[in-house]
Design an enzyme around this catalytic site. Structure first.
Site, PDB file in Angstrom:
ATOM      1  N   LYS A 141      -9.420   6.381   3.817  1.00  0.00           N
ATOM      2  CA  LYS A 141     -11.210   6.296   4.791  1.00  0.00           C
ATOM      3  C   LYS A 141     -12.030   6.670   3.651  1.00  0.00           C
ATOM      4  O   LYS A 141     -13.085   5.719   3.228  1.00  0.00           O
ATOM      5  CB  LYS A 141     -10.828   6.484   5.754  1.00  0.00           C
TER       6      LYS A 141
ATOM      7  N   CYS B 153     -12.948   0.702   7.594  1.00  0.00           N
ATOM      8  CA  CYS B 153     -11.673   0.238   7.155  1.00  0.00           C
ATOM      9  C   CYS B 153     -12.629   1.372   5.320  1.00  0.00           C
ATOM     10  O   CYS B 153     -13.007   1.363   4.415  1.00  0.00           O
ATOM     11  CB  CYS B 153     -12.582  -0.931   6.184  1.00  0.00           C
TER      12      CYS B 153
ATOM     13  N   HIS C 279      -8.737   4.352  -1.819  1.00  0.00           N
ATOM     14  CA  HIS C 279      -7.361   3.545  -1.478  1.00  0.00           C
ATOM     15  C   HIS C 279      -6.645   2.596  -2.773  1.00  0.00           C
ATOM     16  O   HIS C 279      -7.146   1.410  -2.302  1.00  0.00           O
ATOM     17  CB  HIS C 279      -7.399   2.996  -0.234  1.00  0.00           C
TER      18      HIS C 279
ATOM     19  N   CYS D 284       0.799  -0.975  -0.365  1.00  0.00           N
ATOM     20  CA  CYS D 284       0.195   0.048   0.017  1.00  0.00           C
ATOM     21  C   CYS D 284       0.289   1.348   0.138  1.00  0.00           C
ATOM     22  O   CYS D 284       0.207   2.607  -0.250  1.00  0.00           O
ATOM     23  CB  CYS D 284      -0.759   0.174   1.357  1.00  0.00           C
TER      24      CYS D 284
END
Lengths: 167, 394
Positions: B333, B206, B337, B82
């Site tokens: 959030k 998430c 992402h 990430c």
């Protein structure tokens, strides 16, 4: 995905190509005709004693004969001593629960299981073990005593588990 | 050789079924090149951050070389889970710093929704240690971070409600960002009543599965002068850290060692007091892949002492006007992402904020002229902390 695949099959006949319309955006999508299945073949040649240990009910770590460092998960080489002279060390299988989670949204390859609890325990020997926790996750809390037990998984093979110690 | 960001671009994040991979990437590249006022021939190196696997095209640098008609340009694709986006910036930054390149195009792109959600969940779980954590334990990404959240709750008394407040904040700002995946506010109860994904995380704790792309043009001090670039920000410093693959090989689950190390390196190089870094910054984008990760980031970045990150949440100190505004673009959030694009999007945000180009209601006060980006790959497997500034670094 199944809907898209069916639509693509129909569209091959009616439209001439494996396409489907994305419901939300209305945008035209090509539905890939190729599929990839991944299944790795991983060498355990140098840690096979670990699995033999599980068969005998033991949880084994490797220990560097020179500096005495314990490695769990077990590894073949001691990077500190730049040496591979290791011995197998039987862990005491008792320790303290450090943290946990319950996996509700599961990967497809774990869909045969109900939500499962993954925990990390620090064993009295000093190493940490990540494993499934057996029992009700709501009845445990970080800091409590746990032990390691070896049990058969749903798939039929042996695996180590973290089990809360009563009392 | 000082390195500046002279142009920036970013696509709308979210579900982008309307475009394919090169079309999505080009949207960001075009904006970045236009804001920098450069042409293809000006670019001598191209770094593409793309984690891939879930998307069909793997040779993205060559794909974009072809699609964008570049010429005589070196290229590569980089991956750091990430933190892929910031890793791409790292490569371009060091290439210019060393004198090997003059102008570098950094592209972060991800098309995660080319695969169905369950496949993506399967693949992301493999960003930990495959054999010891995924093969037999089925850890998912929310699970890896939930393990940290549980430890944090047990040690410092944080609650699920505290974490939900992070989501409320980030949705508050996401609602003001036209590029965000979720442009809507949420209520605390809504977050608290959502179903569990990986206890103690529920749906709103998430970050989502996102398509998106972001791009920046990096240029050497020399080129900035030669081209007479007015609008720019500089890379002041960057710290990079690595953590263990297995969580069980770590001493603490209430901190990411790689991130606190990266922060320390970045602060020292930029001459920032590590005891009160927020006094030197106008705001920060931190890696809130999960709500608790943002709280832990406050502490790893020393915005708060250990155990006191949750106080910043309770006192709303990370809204604009507080101790330090954090994720006022919506964060991972609410902005979304898209793995490879995230770190580059943070750079785009620093560029927008420092140049006072952010949308109404989410522009920070630019007083110190410095912005921080914190980008984490895996669960602290890779950490990048980058400090951007308006003034040329000394």
């Amino acid at each position: 995905m199944e809907d898209l695949r069916k639509a693509a099959e129909t569209n091959i006949k009616e439209y001439g190509f494996p396409v489907a319309i994305d419901e939300k955006s209305g945008a035209l999508q090509w539905v890939d005709m190729r599929e990839l299945h991944l299944k790795y073949i991983i060498s355990i040649e140098n840690i096979q004693e670990f699995f033999e240990g599980l068969r005998d009910g033991k949880l084994l770590a490797t220990k560097c004969k020179k500096c005495g460092e314990l490695f769990f998960p077990p590894q073949k080489d001691c990077p500190t001593c730049m040496d591979s002279d290791m011995e197998w060390f039987e862990l005491k299988k008792e320790g303290v629960l450090e943290t946990l989670t319950v996996i509700f949204v599961r990967p497809p390859s774990f869909s045969a299981y109900e939500p499962y609890t993954v925990a990390i325990a620090k064993l009295d020997d000093g190493v940490r073990v990540t494993a499934w926790l057996r029992g009700d996750p709501q009845k445990v809390r970080p800091g409590q005593r746990v032990k390691i037990e070896i049990a058969k998984r749903k798939e039929g093979y042996l695996m180590y588990e973290i089990v809360p110690v009563e009392g | 050789m000082a390195v500046a960001i002279i142009g920036a671009g970013q696509t709308k994040f979210g579900t982008r079924k309307d475009v394919n991979m090169p079309e999505l990437a080009w949207e960001a590249i075009k904006q970045a090149m236009q804001t920098a006022n450069v042409e293809q021939k000006d670019i001598d190196f191209m770094v593409v951050g793309n984690a891939g696997m879930w998307s069909s095209e793997a040779a993205v640098p060559a794909l974009m070389y072809e699609y964008g008609k570049f010429e005589n340009v070196g290229s590569m694709r980089v991956e750091a889970a990430c933190a892929t986006g910031n890793a791409a910036i790292r490569v371009g930054y060091t290439a210019i710093e060393s004198g090997e390149a003059d102008a570098v195009l950094i592209l972060g792109v991800e098309k995660m929704q080319e695969s169905p959600n369950p496949t993506v969940i399967e693949l992301i779980g493999r960003f930990g240690s495959y054999f010891w954590e995924f093969e037999n334990l089925g850890l998912t990404f929310p699970g890896y971070y939930a393990i940290h959240a549980t430890a944090y709750m047990a040690k410092y008394g944080a609650t699920e409600e505290d974490f939900a407040k992070v989501a409320v904040k980030n949705h508050h700002y996401g609602a003001k960002n036209p590029y965000a995946q979720f442009q809507r506010e949420i209520k605390l109860e809504q977050a608290l009543n959502a179903p569990y994904v990986a206890w103690p995380f529920k749906l709103f704790d998430c970050s989502p599965i996102t398509d998106g792309s972001a791009a920046v043009i990096l240029a050497s001090e020399e080129k900035v002068k030669e081209w007479g670039i007015e609008e720019k920000i500089w890379i002041h410093s960057q710290g990079v850290g690595t953590g263990t693959a297995n969580l069980s090989r770590r001493e603490s689950f209430t901190s990411l060692k790689s991130a606190s190390y990266a922060a320390e390196v970045a602060y020292k190089k930029a001459g920032i007091d590590i005891d009160a870094p927020y006094k030197y910054l106008d705001g920060a984008d931190v890696h809130d892949c999960f709500t608790a990760a943002e709280v832990i980031a406050y502490e790893d970045l020393r915005f708060a002492k250990r155990g006191e990150g949750v106080q910043l949440v309770r006192e709303e100190q990370t809204y604009i006007g507080g101790r330090i505004p954090v994720n006022v673009d919506g964060g991972l959030k609410a902005k979304g992402h898209p793995i490879g694009a995230t770190g580059v999007s943070q750079a785009v945000e620093a560029w927008k904020q420092l140049l006072s180009k952010a949308e109404n209601g989410r522009q920070v006060d630019v007083k110190n002229g410095r912005y921080l980006a914190h980008n984490v790959g895996g669960t602290g497997h890779y950490s990048y902390v980058t400090i951007y500034g308006l003034e040329k670094p000394r």
